[in-house]
Design an enzyme around this catalytic site. Structure first.
Site, PDB file in Angstrom:
ATOM      1  N   GLU A   1      26.654  13.461 -28.304  1.00  0.00           N
ATOM      2  CA  GLU A   1      26.246  14.179 -29.522  1.00  0.00           C
ATOM      3  C   GLU A   1      25.158  15.208 -29.194  1.00  0.00           C
ATOM      4  O   GLU A   1      24.065  15.212 -29.767  1.00  0.00           O
ATOM      5  CB  GLU A   1      25.800  13.200 -30.617  1.00  0.00           C
ATOM      6  CG  GLU A   1      26.946  12.311 -31.066  1.00  0.00           C
ATOM      7  CD  GLU A   1      26.744  11.587 -32.410  1.00  0.00           C
ATOM      8  OE1 GLU A   1      25.620  11.587 -32.939  1.00  0.00           O
ATOM      9  OE2 GLU A   1      27.742  11.028 -32.913  1.00  0.00           O
TER      10      GLU A   1
ATOM     11  N   TYR B   1      33.470   9.061 -38.253  1.00  0.00           N
ATOM     12  CA  TYR B   1      33.197   7.791 -38.930  1.00  0.00           C
ATOM     13  C   TYR B   1      33.803   7.798 -40.331  1.00  0.00           C
ATOM     14  O   TYR B   1      33.809   8.840 -41.003  1.00  0.00           O
ATOM     15  CB  TYR B   1      31.685   7.546 -39.028  1.00  0.00           C
ATOM     16  CG  TYR B   1      31.092   7.080 -37.715  1.00  0.00           C
ATOM     17  CD1 TYR B   1      31.199   5.753 -37.316  1.00  0.00           C
ATOM     18  CD2 TYR B   1      30.442   7.972 -36.854  1.00  0.00           C
ATOM     19  CE1 TYR B   1      30.672   5.310 -36.108  1.00  0.00           C
ATOM     20  CE2 TYR B   1      29.908   7.539 -35.644  1.00  0.00           C
ATOM     21  CZ  TYR B   1      30.027   6.205 -35.282  1.00  0.00           C
ATOM     22  OH  TYR B   1      29.518   5.760 -34.088  1.00  0.00           O
TER      23      TYR B   1
ATOM     24  N   GLU C   1      33.691   7.531 -30.506  1.00  0.00           N
ATOM     25  CA  GLU C   1      33.009   6.775 -31.568  1.00  0.00           C
ATOM     26  C   GLU C   1      33.813   6.923 -32.857  1.00  0.00           C
ATOM     27  O   GLU C   1      34.100   8.049 -33.281  1.00  0.00           O
ATOM     28  CB  GLU C   1      31.586   7.291 -31.810  1.00  0.00           C
ATOM     29  CG  GLU C   1      30.611   6.848 -30.742  1.00  0.00           C
ATOM     30  CD  GLU C   1      29.176   7.277 -31.004  1.00  0.00           C
ATOM     31  OE1 GLU C   1      28.780   7.372 -32.187  1.00  0.00           O
ATOM     32  OE2 GLU C   1      28.468   7.535 -30.020  1.00  0.00           O
TER      33      GLU C   1
HETATM   34  O1  AHR Z   1      27.102   4.475 -33.504  1.00  0.00           O
HETATM   35  C1  AHR Z   1      25.824   4.782 -33.948  1.00  0.00           C
HETATM   36  C2  AHR Z   1      25.420   6.182 -33.580  1.00  0.00           C
HETATM   37  O2  AHR Z   1      26.251   7.097 -34.219  1.00  0.00           O
HETATM   38  C3  AHR Z   1      25.538   6.563 -32.123  1.00  0.00           C
HETATM   39  O3  AHR Z   1      24.455   6.129 -31.377  1.00  0.00           O
HETATM   40  C4  AHR Z   1      25.579   8.047 -32.195  1.00  0.00           C
HETATM   41  O4  AHR Z   1      26.246   8.624 -31.101  1.00  0.00           O
HETATM   42  C5  AHR Z   1      26.247   8.327 -33.521  1.00  0.00           C
HETATM   43  O5  AHR Z   1      25.559   9.240 -34.259  1.00  0.00           O
END
Ligand code: AHR
Length: 512
Positions: A193, A259, A315
């Protein structure tokens, strides 16, 4: 409730009772790609109790352990067939200095984990502890290097320490620390990131930094690194464009983070208390990843039509409010049957794009966000998400078989549309076909008629994950509320394979 039938014309002469709710034709002749097993990857971050208490308790703990790794968690992960484990972050990676995590544990310096609650990190789980765990699990390690606050030299020496055979100063240091032979490490992340917690960079600046850092990450003694550039978040297509243009084939993979989250400001909603409407919204947001992936892939295709650079969704998963009463900044959340659907639907999407998606790592393996495992002192529970990964591991390295699926769909909040059935079909190297099916509908069962289209099968067996309520979860007091059971709702008939999926259920079938 059901508002559309995708691609199915209503047939007036057909008696209603004979119509399945969904139909599916498997296209075995179009099976060209192998489902990269790394799509079933995990992520271990120094965050909350993911490492300390989750994976690692140390040799002197009263909690049963193998060389410091919790025995119960270790066995659960072994059963899951974890193909790859990413470490040490996440945001943590860009503040991590690997030299603090080697040598005698009692002499290792401490640091403050600034990203995650200001917890003091004692560095007792470092390079050796991570790589030995991967060896014991039989999985590939994926090391995320520090670009944000580290130096080129630091990263170069880390690669040398881990992978060089002999004669080098770093190999000598490794041997002094008790490891004679180098480890094999394939996946190497150059920052995480970098647009945010990894350095707040512009893509143009990061692209140059990537080129510089990656130059000094050498291949020692036959170990060939697969270098992964820090990629975009969600809808940031410009980041992908700039990286593809300016880094191109200097990288082997480009990451993407997505996410299933309501938003970054304010409350993200409870993990366990939600309405039906919230559930369907979650399915819509989760499935939107396919559109996002398609757009990133279209950019990658422009610069890399042969698909040599992997898209690494390193992620992903659900992100809810922290569980009340837990430490702020530790991102501990419960995991319900709703989360299990996010897992099955997302895996179906990744499997469909296996020609470009070379890896995906759900966040995180234990005690953080959408975990496989929750621990509390000596207790452990397996989450509904764990069971999806368990059911789905039959697809690892199997040939992906495309399907033509017709099912009803539902309009949900924020103008999204959610099909009520989702699937992955694959054929493994022994010729065994596995069909995973999710019935997203909360209230109605679905009869799915599957045209096997020449696939020969004498028997069908299966497993099912469901529960009374979509918000059901496994707790330390009641650890088996949501668990796998034998599924008996599939029958081989003259018309094809008939499957009756109960409402809100996830099933994997095996055809032999
Ligand atoms: O998964 C939690 C956080 O989310 C990670 O450390 C980061 O890469 C993302 O923003």
């Amino acid at each position: 409730m059901r508002n559309t039938i995708m691609g199915v014309a209503c047939c007036l002469v057909m008696p209603l009772a004979a119509q399945p709710d969904a139909s599916m034709k498997i296209l075995p002749d179009k099976g060209e790609n192998v489902i990269n097993k790394e799509i079933y990857g995990q992520f271990a971050e120094h965050l909350g109790t993911c490492i300390y208490g989750g994976l690692w308790v140390g040799e002197d703990s009263s909690i049963p352990n193998v060389q410091g790794y919790r025995s119960d968690v270790f066995q659960a992960l072994k059963d899951l067939k974890v193909p790859v484990l990413r470490w040490p972050g996440g945001c943590f990676a860009d503040e991590y200095h690997w030299r603090d995590g080697i040598g005698p544990r009692e002499q290792r310096p401490r640091m403050v984990n600034n990203n995650w609650g200001g917890t003091v990190e004692d560095n007792s789980f470092g390079t050796h502890e991570f790589l030995n765990l991967c060896e014991l699990l039989g999985c590939e390690p994926y090391v995320s290097g520090n670009v944000g606050s580290g130096t080129v030299e630091e990263m170069a020496k880390w690669v040398e320490y881990i992978t060089s055979e002999q004669g080098s100063p770093m190999a000598k240091l490794r041997k002094e620390n008790g490891r004679e032979k180098p480890w094999k490490v394939k996946y190497w992340g150059v920052g995480n990131e970098s647009w945010g917690c990894g350095g707040s960079m512009r893509p143009e600046y990061y692209a140059d930094l990537y080129r510089r850092y990656a130059t000094y990450c050498r291949n020692y003694n036959g170990n060939v690194l697969f270098k992964i550039a820090s990629g975009a978040s969600d809808y940031d297509y410009n980041w992908t464009e700039v990286l593809m243009q300016n880094v191109g084939h200097r990288m082997d993979g480009l990451s993407l983070h997505y996410y299933t989250v309501t938003g970054w400001e304010g409350s993200k909603g409870s993990a366990t208390k939600f309405s039906d409407d919230d559930y369907y919204w979650t399915m819509g947001k989760c499935l939107e990843i396919e559109d996002v992936i398609n757009k990133h892939i279209a950019i990658m295709d422009k610069y890399d039509p042969k698909k040599q650079i992997g898209l690494m969704v390193d992620e992903w998963g659900t992100w809810w409010d922290e569980e009340p009463g837990t430490i702020s900044g530790h991102l501990y959340q419960q995991n319900t049957l709703r989360d299990a659907f996010v897992a099955s639907l997302s895996l179906d999407v990744f499997n469909r794009h296996t020609d470009r998606i070379k890896m995906a790592n759900i966040a995180q393996v234990a005690n953080v966000l959408q975990s496989m495992i929750l621990t509390k002192e000596d207790k452990m529970v397996l989450t509904p998400t764990y069971y999806v990964f368990k059911m789905y591991n039959v697809h690892q390295d199997a040939v992906y078989l495309p399907v033509d699926l017709k099912c009803s769909q539902k309009d949900v909040r924020d103008n999204r549309v959610v099909p009520m059935v989702s699937t992955t079909v694959s054929r493994n190297k022994d010729g065994v076909v596995h069909i995973s099916l999710s019935n997203v509908d909360l209230k109605e069962e679905q009869e799915v008629l599957i045209d096997l289209n020449g696939i020969k099968a004498k028997t069908v067996t299966g497993e099912i994950l469901t529960s009374k309520n979509i918000a059901d979860y496994n707790s330390f007091e009641n650890p088996n509320v949501v668990a796998l059971k034998e599924f008996k709702g599939a029958k081989l008939t003259k018309e094809g394979l008939k499957v009756v999926l109960p409402a809100k259920s996830i099933v994997t079938l095996e055809l032999k």
